[in-house]
Design an enzyme around this catalytic site. Sequence first.
Site, PDB file in Angstrom:
ATOM      1  N   LYS A   1       0.825  -1.239  -0.012  1.00 30.84           N
ATOM      2  CA  LYS A   1       0.144  -0.033  -0.055  1.00 30.84           C
ATOM      3  C   LYS A   1       0.786   1.266  -0.006  1.00 30.84           C
ATOM      4  O   LYS A   1       0.591   2.154  -0.802  1.00 30.84           O
ATOM      5  CB  LYS A   1      -0.925  -0.070   1.193  1.00 30.84           C
ATOM      6  CG  LYS A   1      -1.825   1.090   1.266  1.00 30.84           C
ATOM      7  CD  LYS A   1      -2.375   1.534   2.710  1.00 30.84           C
ATOM      8  CE  LYS A   1      -1.423   2.556   2.951  1.00 30.84           C
ATOM      9  NZ  LYS A   1      -1.607   3.041   4.370  1.00 30.84           N
TER      10      LYS A   1
ATOM     11  N   ASP B   1      -6.179   1.104   1.129  1.00 35.07           N
ATOM     12  CA  ASP B   1      -6.489   1.166   2.569  1.00 35.07           C
ATOM     13  C   ASP B   1      -7.747   0.748   3.055  1.00 35.07           C
ATOM     14  O   ASP B   1      -8.674   0.366   2.352  1.00 35.07           O
ATOM     15  CB  ASP B   1      -6.074   2.548   3.184  1.00 35.07           C
ATOM     16  CG  ASP B   1      -7.034   3.571   2.731  1.00 35.07           C
ATOM     17  OD1 ASP B   1      -8.043   3.391   2.191  1.00 35.07           O
ATOM     18  OD2 ASP B   1      -6.731   4.814   2.896  1.00 35.07           O
TER      19      ASP B   1
END
Length: 229
Positions: free
Chosen positions: A132, A151
């Site tokens: 991420k 996320d």
Amino acid sequence: MPTRPAIEEEFTTKKKRAQRILRTLRKLYPKAECALTYRDPFQLLIATILSAQSTDVTINKVTPILFKKYKTPKALADAPAQDVEKVIHATGFFRQKTKSIQGTARDIATNHGGEVPNTMEELVELRGVARKTANVVLGTGFGLNEGVVVDTHIGRLATRLGLTWSSKNDKDAVKIERDLMELYPRKEWTYLGHAIIFHGRAVCSARNPACTSCSIATNCPTAGSFEAD
Ligand code: SF4
């Protein structure tokens, strides 16, 4: 509430619906971008690590102090941990985050000549950096669409919007990212992440999605059927 699209749908139907959602997002948030302030990929990388379990507002207050004190990866890596902990205290989990940002800074100073690498393979090798964070740095810091940032907010919206085959209880970020990458052309990946975050903040919050005033409702299979996550 308008008629909702079916949750079960063919890939081509889903892909067309995904494009309609993107067109609406572009109209709603033409300037959606990263809310963290930064001057270069290193600052963005550190700010992104610090942003876990915190808010962008808090991070934007803390990082100018951090980067004024420690101007290079080496300076941050060599600083006494207690000093760094004091500076980043407000971001939460400050001991673990200090380990992460100093570890990353050390790896960059030692193995990459002080420059943040610009490939997924090298970024995820850095301590404290998962996919991420690497996607944020590549997409926003380097302008490279290598993946979609997923996320908790993007995961929530992708699930509600039926843009993933991952179930509500599954929430597998890697799977959600892969599904979004299949549905959208590469050039849209970075913008898509920013725009979904903007929509989550403005309309589709975790506890109180405003489906009745949502411009995406006609393309959202869960419109008006909110259940707390
Ligand atoms: S606010 Fe409601 S209609 Fe809009 S995306 Fe979220 S769940 Fe769907």
